[in-house]
Every structure is written in structure tokens, then in C-alpha cells.
Design a protein around this motif. Structure first.
Motif, PDB file in Angstrom:
ATOM      1  N   UNK A 252       0.975  -1.272  -0.001  1.00 36.67           N
ATOM      2  CA  UNK A 252       0.141   0.149  -0.002  1.00 36.67           C
ATOM      3  C   UNK A 252       0.858   1.247  -0.187  1.00 36.67           C
ATOM      4  N   UNK A 253       1.785   1.303   0.834  1.00 39.90           N
ATOM      5  CA  UNK A 253       2.697   2.561   0.929  1.00 39.90           C
ATOM      6  C   UNK A 253       3.539   2.585  -0.545  1.00 39.90           C
ATOM      7  N   UNK A 254       3.919   1.578  -0.985  1.00 35.83           N
ATOM      8  CA  UNK A 254       4.745   1.515  -2.215  1.00 35.83           C
ATOM      9  C   UNK A 254       3.815   2.071  -3.321  1.00 35.83           C
ATOM     10  N   UNK A 255       2.369   1.615  -3.133  1.00 37.07           N
ATOM     11  CA  UNK A 255       1.429   2.193  -4.501  1.00 37.07           C
ATOM     12  C   UNK A 255       1.293   3.770  -4.067  1.00 37.07           C
ATOM     13  N   UNK A 256       1.246   4.164  -2.996  1.00 40.55           N
ATOM     14  CA  UNK A 256       0.996   5.630  -2.534  1.00 40.55           C
ATOM     15  C   UNK A 256       2.088   6.478  -3.091  1.00 40.55           C
ATOM     16  N   UNK A 257       3.284   5.848  -2.810  1.00 43.12           N
ATOM     17  CA  UNK A 257       4.655   6.540  -3.380  1.00 43.12           C
ATOM     18  C   UNK A 257       4.562   6.647  -4.865  1.00 43.12           C
TER      19      UNK A 257
END
Length: 142
Positions: free
Chosen positions: A82-87
């Protein structure tokens, strides 16, 4: 008598080689501080961080080698993806928008205002906010 005949070490080829060697040493002397800084402040911490990533270490006890276990754990974590996608979304949206807006503002400023003083006054609020926040942070922590 020709100087090169008296001293065979002073042939044009030897003189060029000696000059090239001296130039190379001077060049190395100039880049040595940058290489030392790179090694101390980038290369060593990067290698150490990579090594630590293969260990189980809480900084209170000795690290124990766990291999790829930490990476397997991260790749199975939903919060990581999720954090990678947001980044990625942030980078893909924010960088192009900032770049286009910055270029448009620079072109507009160049076409509208020719005076360096006026340009400086227009950018002054941006510069002052950075200076004030930095100096405020230094004075409050002292």
C-alpha cells in the motif's frame, strides 16, 4: 650537443610521460577528498545498512543473521505494498505537475518582468519563509 643525447631520460616521450604522470597525481589529489567523503558518508553506511537488513537486531543485543527472512516478511506485508503504491502515485503525479508549473512560472516571469530587482522581490517570500523556518528551528532548539 643535444640535451637529449647527454641525458637519454629526457627524451620527448619520457618528458610527456612524466608530465602526464604528474598531472594524473594532481588530479587524484583533487578528487581524493570527494572519494573519502563518498566512502565515509555514502558507501560505508549503504553497505552496513544492507548487512543489517539481513539480520535480526534490536540494537540492544548482538545481531543474528536471518538471511532473506526480513525481505520475505516485507514482501508479504499489505502495508508495504500500500505504501509503495501511494509513493508511486505521488511521484507520477507530483513530479510532472511541479515541473510543468515551475517551467510555466519561469517562462511567465521571464516574459513579464525583465528587471532583476523585481524578480528578486517576487521570489523573496519563498526565500524568506525558508530562512525564517530554519532560523526559528535553530533558536528554539538552543
Amino acid at each position: 650537443m643535444n640535451p637529449t643525447e647527454a641525458n637519454p631520460e629526457l627524451t620527448p616521450d619520457r618528458t610527456v610521460q612524466r608530465g602526464a604522470r604528474q598531472e594524473a597525481l594532481i588530479g587524484l589529489a583533487f578528487i581524493l577528498p570527494a572519494c573519502i567523503g563518498f566512502g565515509l558518508f555514502y558507501l560505508y553506511p549503504a553497505i552496513r545498512g544492507l548487512w543489517i537488513s539481513f539480520t535480526d537486531w534490536n540494537m540492544l543485543s548482538a545481531p543474528s543473521f536471518v538471511g532473506l527472512q526480513n525481505y520475505l516478511q516485507v514482501f508479504q506485508d499489505e502495508k508495504f505494498w500500500s505504501a509503495l503504491g501511494i509513493t508511486f502515485k505521488y511521484v507520477l503525479l507530483n513530479i510532472p505537475i511541479q515541473t510543468v508549473l515551475g517551467i510555466l512560472l519561469a517562462v511567465a516571469m521571464d516574459r513579464v518582468v525583465k528587471s532583476t530587482v523585481i524578480r528578486g522581490l517576487m521570489i523573496l517570500p519563498y526565500l524568506l519563509s525558508t530562512v525564517v523556518s530554519v532560523s526559528h528551528g535553530e533558536s528554539s532548539s538552543a
